[in-house]
Design a protein around this motif. Sequence first.
Motif, short mmCIF file in Angstrom:
data_model
loop_
_atom_site.label_atom_id
_atom_site.label_comp_id
_atom_site.label_asym_id
_atom_site.label_seq_id
_atom_site.Cartn_x
_atom_site.Cartn_y
_atom_site.Cartn_z
N ARG A 132 4.86 11.01 -3.67
CA ARG A 132 4.92 11.78 -4.92
C ARG A 132 6.00 12.86 -4.83
O ARG A 132 6.82 13.02 -5.74
CB ARG A 132 3.57 12.40 -5.23
CG ARG A 132 3.56 13.18 -6.53
CD ARG A 132 2.16 13.74 -6.83
NE ARG A 132 2.18 14.46 -8.07
CZ ARG A 132 2.47 15.78 -8.16
NH1 ARG A 132 2.74 16.49 -7.06
NH2 ARG A 132 2.48 16.37 -9.35
N ILE A 159 9.54 13.09 -7.14
CA ILE A 159 9.90 14.26 -7.95
C ILE A 159 11.23 14.85 -7.48
O ILE A 159 12.09 15.19 -8.30
CB ILE A 159 8.76 15.30 -7.91
CG1 ILE A 159 7.53 14.74 -8.66
CG2 ILE A 159 9.21 16.63 -8.53
CD1 ILE A 159 6.25 15.52 -8.46
N SER A 174 3.89 6.76 -12.78
CA SER A 174 2.58 7.13 -13.31
C SER A 174 1.69 7.73 -12.22
O SER A 174 1.74 7.30 -11.06
CB SER A 174 1.88 5.88 -13.88
OG SER A 174 0.56 6.19 -14.24
N ALA A 175 0.87 8.68 -12.61
CA ALA A 175 -0.16 9.18 -11.69
C ALA A 175 -1.04 8.03 -11.23
O ALA A 175 -1.60 8.07 -10.13
CB ALA A 175 -0.99 10.26 -12.39
N TYR A 205 12.48 11.70 -10.59
CA TYR A 205 11.50 10.96 -11.36
C TYR A 205 10.55 11.94 -12.05
O TYR A 205 10.22 12.98 -11.50
CB TYR A 205 10.66 10.04 -10.46
CG TYR A 205 11.38 8.81 -9.97
CD1 TYR A 205 11.04 7.54 -10.45
CD2 TYR A 205 12.39 8.88 -9.01
CE1 TYR A 205 11.68 6.41 -9.99
CE2 TYR A 205 13.03 7.76 -8.54
CZ TYR A 205 12.67 6.53 -9.04
OH TYR A 205 13.32 5.40 -8.58
N ASP A 206 10.13 11.58 -13.25
CA ASP A 206 9.12 12.36 -13.97
C ASP A 206 7.77 11.69 -13.78
O ASP A 206 7.67 10.46 -13.78
CB ASP A 206 9.44 12.42 -15.46
CG ASP A 206 10.71 13.20 -15.75
OD1 ASP A 206 10.91 14.26 -15.12
OD2 ASP A 206 11.51 12.75 -16.58
N GLU A 207 6.73 12.51 -13.67
CA GLU A 207 5.38 11.98 -13.50
C GLU A 207 4.69 11.89 -14.86
O GLU A 207 4.68 12.84 -15.63
CB GLU A 207 4.57 12.88 -12.57
CG GLU A 207 3.19 12.35 -12.29
CD GLU A 207 2.43 13.19 -11.26
OE1 GLU A 207 1.51 12.65 -10.64
OE2 GLU A 207 2.78 14.38 -11.09
#
Length: 128
Positions: free
Chosen positions: A64, A68, A38-39, A72-74
């Motif tokens: 971050r 990526i 998560s952001a 991983y997806d944000e």
Amino acid sequence: MKLLFDTHVLLWAAASPQRISRKVRMLIENRENALIFSAASIWEIVIKRTLGRRDFRVDPQRVRRRLIENGYDELPIGGEHVLRVATLPAVHRDPFDRLLVAQAIHEGLVLVTADRALAQYPASVVMA
């Protein structure tokens, strides 16, 4: 399975994978699972690093970027997620953890955490 990782588990996966259970390491290695951060976790790292927390001395931009790069997806923070926080029982006081729970519930994700208190929420949880 779509897995949303809490901030500490993300940091452990990067720096101390031995702290994560074998079960969770297998979930991470399983290419059929979607790995999501998560952001809110990046925001938490920024805030707690600025406050001088010893367990948050990492560079948030690097974390971050590496997430990526590692597939991983944000998950951005949306208004629906913020509003969902208001519906949660007062089990946990940390606003970042509460937002992660709200995101997991709203998006139908499995939250991967080491915080046993989060398992008291009506979300799918896997303990790290």
